[in-house]
Design a protein around this motif. Sequence first.
Motif, mmCIF file in Angstrom:
data_model
loop_
_atom_site.group_PDB
_atom_site.id
_atom_site.type_symbol
_atom_site.label_atom_id
_atom_site.label_comp_id
_atom_site.label_asym_id
_atom_site.label_seq_id
_atom_site.Cartn_x
_atom_site.Cartn_y
_atom_site.Cartn_z
ATOM 1 N N MET A 82 -34.918 11.819 -52.743
ATOM 2 C CA MET A 82 -34.438 10.855 -53.735
ATOM 3 C C MET A 82 -33.630 11.575 -54.803
ATOM 4 O O MET A 82 -33.955 12.704 -55.178
ATOM 5 C CB MET A 82 -35.594 10.119 -54.422
ATOM 6 N N ARG A 83 -32.600 10.902 -55.275
ATOM 7 C CA ARG A 83 -31.877 11.374 -56.459
ATOM 8 C C ARG A 83 -32.439 10.602 -57.638
ATOM 9 O O ARG A 83 -32.278 9.379 -57.726
ATOM 10 C CB ARG A 83 -30.376 11.159 -56.337
ATOM 11 N N VAL A 84 -33.108 11.326 -58.542
ATOM 12 C CA VAL A 84 -33.883 10.685 -59.604
ATOM 13 C C VAL A 84 -33.567 11.326 -60.958
ATOM 14 O O VAL A 84 -33.090 12.454 -61.045
ATOM 15 C CB VAL A 84 -35.402 10.787 -59.331
ATOM 16 N N ASN A 85 -33.894 10.578 -61.979
ATOM 17 C CA ASN A 85 -33.746 11.058 -63.355
ATOM 18 C C ASN A 85 -34.859 10.415 -64.178
ATOM 19 O O ASN A 85 -35.061 9.194 -64.100
ATOM 20 C CB ASN A 85 -32.376 10.674 -63.904
ATOM 21 N N SER A 86 -35.583 11.217 -64.937
ATOM 22 C CA SER A 86 -36.658 10.667 -65.765
ATOM 23 C C SER A 86 -36.853 11.534 -66.996
ATOM 24 O O SER A 86 -37.066 12.747 -66.881
ATOM 25 C CB SER A 86 -37.966 10.596 -64.962
ATOM 26 N N SER A 87 -36.796 10.915 -68.143
ATOM 27 C CA SER A 87 -37.046 11.638 -69.397
ATOM 28 C C SER A 87 -38.531 11.768 -69.689
ATOM 29 O O SER A 87 -38.939 12.526 -70.569
ATOM 30 C CB SER A 87 -36.366 10.907 -70.560
ATOM 31 N N THR A 88 -39.355 11.026 -68.921
ATOM 32 C CA THR A 88 -40.797 11.011 -69.180
ATOM 33 C C THR A 88 -41.618 11.514 -68.010
ATOM 34 O O THR A 88 -42.771 11.938 -68.193
ATOM 35 C CB THR A 88 -41.264 9.572 -69.477
ATOM 36 N N GLY A 89 -41.055 11.487 -66.829
ATOM 37 C CA GLY A 89 -41.833 11.677 -65.626
ATOM 38 C C GLY A 89 -42.505 10.370 -65.238
ATOM 39 O O GLY A 89 -42.609 9.422 -66.043
ATOM 40 N N GLY A 90 -42.924 10.273 -63.994
ATOM 41 C CA GLY A 90 -43.564 9.047 -63.535
ATOM 42 C C GLY A 90 -43.914 9.137 -62.062
ATOM 43 O O GLY A 90 -43.667 10.143 -61.402
#
Length: 839
Positions: free
Chosen positions: A361-369
């Motif tokens: 997956m191409r993902v982006n998260s400022s918090t994680g999840g």
Amino acid sequence: MVHLSGAQNPIIRHQFSADPTARVFDGKVYVYPSHDIPSPVERLKEWFCMADYHVFSSNNLVDWEDHGVILSQENVPWVNAESYSMWAPDCVFANGKYYFYFPASPKGENQRGFKVGVAVADKPTGPFTPLAEPIKGINGIDPCVLIDKNGEAYIYWSGRGMYVARLKSNMTELASEPVQIKNLPEGFMEGPFAFERNGKYYFTFPWVQDKTETLAYAMGDSPMGPFEFKGLIMDQSATGCWTNHHSLVEYNKQWYLFYHHNDYSPAFDKNRSVRVDSLSFNADGTIKKVVPTLRGVGITAASSKIQLDRYSQISNQGAAIAFVDENNKFEGWKAVFTKPGAWLRYNRVDFGDGGYRKMQMRVNSSTGGVVEIRTADKAAKLLASLVVPKSDGWIEKEYDLKLALRNVHDLSVSLKGEGQVEIDWMRFGQNAGEFALQSRASIKPWEQGAFETRKYRNLFAEAGYKQADIDAKLKSVFNDIFYGPNKVYFETNDSMAYISDIKNHDVRTEGMSYGLMIAVQFNRKDIFDRLWRWCKKYMQHQEGPLEGYFAWSCKTDGTRNAQGPASDGELYYVTSLIFASNSWGNDSDINYLGEAQHILNCSMKKDGTNRVMPLINMEHKLITFVPDTFGGRFTDPSYHVPAFYEVWARWANDGRADFWRECAARSRAYLHKSIHPVTGLNPDYNNYDGSLLNMKRGIIGDAFRFDSWRVPMNIALDYSWACADKEWQQGYGNKIQNFLYSQGIDTFVDQYNVDGTTVAEILDAGGYKQLRHSLGLVATAAAASLVTTHTKSYEFVDKLWNAKHEPYEDGYFDAYYDGLLRLFAFMHLSGNYRIIFPQ
């Protein structure tokens, strides 16, 4: 040819497209849309602007191939080439030929409105040859042609009403007087599309019901009517897109509606994009209303990049879509999950015979999840529970699957627990190394240049390198040139700087102009201004026969080693200055545009006095080798960068736009003649007709040597920016890489006769005289991968990536030429050698 991903809407994802006419020829679907572009003329800044047509094809409604431009306003004899009014077209097959119908504004002071023209081809992709005159008797837009079950042809169009007439068997003349179609609802109508099904004739059209267009239809028993109005095929756009325009086609026993929407341009609905959705009929033949979808049609292969943002369903809260890059909407969309339990569903993913054990997956998260992937059925089987790490930007993350699926499944993606996660795409693979191979298998040359798309290939990323590594490598190569222990850039204490060919102990216009281009590409105004001041003070002639030109070689203290110019310097000076003007304006202490215009104006005033000629040979419209010493009698293939003239035509504002466009076309044609038909090699110098000079003195001109290394990269640049000669350039890229590969990808040398044989005498460099596997040629050969169509390209890219810039075995080291070409190649292959448009 480039395959554009998926039938997820919109189906054309690299350019604006509208008014799609879909036709089935020989078992494939061909779509002929109009082509919205940003207006180059002020009068159309807020209106529709269309200069040419493309055709796209697919045999599965999932993978779409762009066959490039098939017709433009510039090559139709009767069309006003500055009208930008190539509106909705159609194409049909008859008499063993393909007939392409299009509306446009005609030439002539007294001409008003639109005419309809015809272009003819032997294949559905062209080449199409336009007829010299439009069809007599038609004044209007949006032609559509129907060939009935008896072989009779009818043409429909709109223009102060909706009209139909029979066509003669030659498909290019009317066989009857136009008849206005009656009994339609009141209100504005356009864009007719007619077809036959089960003995009934359907007349369909966009109709403004309120403020925007619906798609409506009527039915009748004859191609010429009368027609009875039945209702709507599609409601008005929920987002306020003013126009809609469509076609209906049956393919593999299923009917489809092709239409358009302003997906990529939500704030300006004159830039549209083609969509497709399934369509069906009631038992009485009436059409069931189509509800637009993002998912579109077709089955998505599990191994392809599944764009989740083109969802089938989405939860009411906590899940949404947004543009990946608001400044470049052609980057597409992302799915954004912000609340626990938020979900979306993506239907029809084909896992085939199974065996998929990995996903990416191409993902982006400022918090994680945590994200869960399940089958979207009653069983809701868990495929994977994915921990998305906190990140500062997009990352590609690989995961193991808990379950291997077979056949076609709908998938559900949901956010578990708190956090915010963005997903661009996901895909499935059978083993850990497959994703890089999948990426490499999909590398193909693009079909549009950046003048049109403003997009640039990151071939390193396509080949599987990580973006963070690419960025770090590019920075490192830049620093080697400007700040490293073997730098070639030196600042003086008077706000100036120079780039030195250290091995030859001088400063050259070649390197200085390259430095300017690099500086403006990296947005380093400080470096640019320092270099320009040095050039202006020490190198440029301020008066006399050579006024405006630059002395090609100076000592590092500014003393001139020679007075005459070398034309590649002026070529890069002008282009770099225009880019500086576009980027930074002209209000600082340097008037960048004024300086570029001064060079051009001075050059074009040269008349042969004292044997000083213009930069461009006026008979051949080709750049000279040097405009003084040899009287401009021959040229250098490595000086030919046609896309630079396109830049001049757009932004030099020197009153010579048409001349520069002609120079670009002449330069491309000249390169065809200069390249050896088998090896792809060219000489350092040759005649304007591409023939060898057959020089009796010296050893440079008739062989592929140091200057010649630049040609593969120059052609790659022209392809990347303009893509105006794509078929030949693709063949060229394959040809030269094939030759070098045949010599050994790790052992090909840097000098050959143009037929590939060994040179009789070696040209020395910096006092060293040896054939070597030079880094500069390794770099430019890799840059040619931007245009190639074979898998060898990956190996050339890898070789550049892993090549070290260090002394050769005999101690020779070229920080200057090898270093600069290496940097340019890294800029190209990382997508960072760009057209700088006005800010």
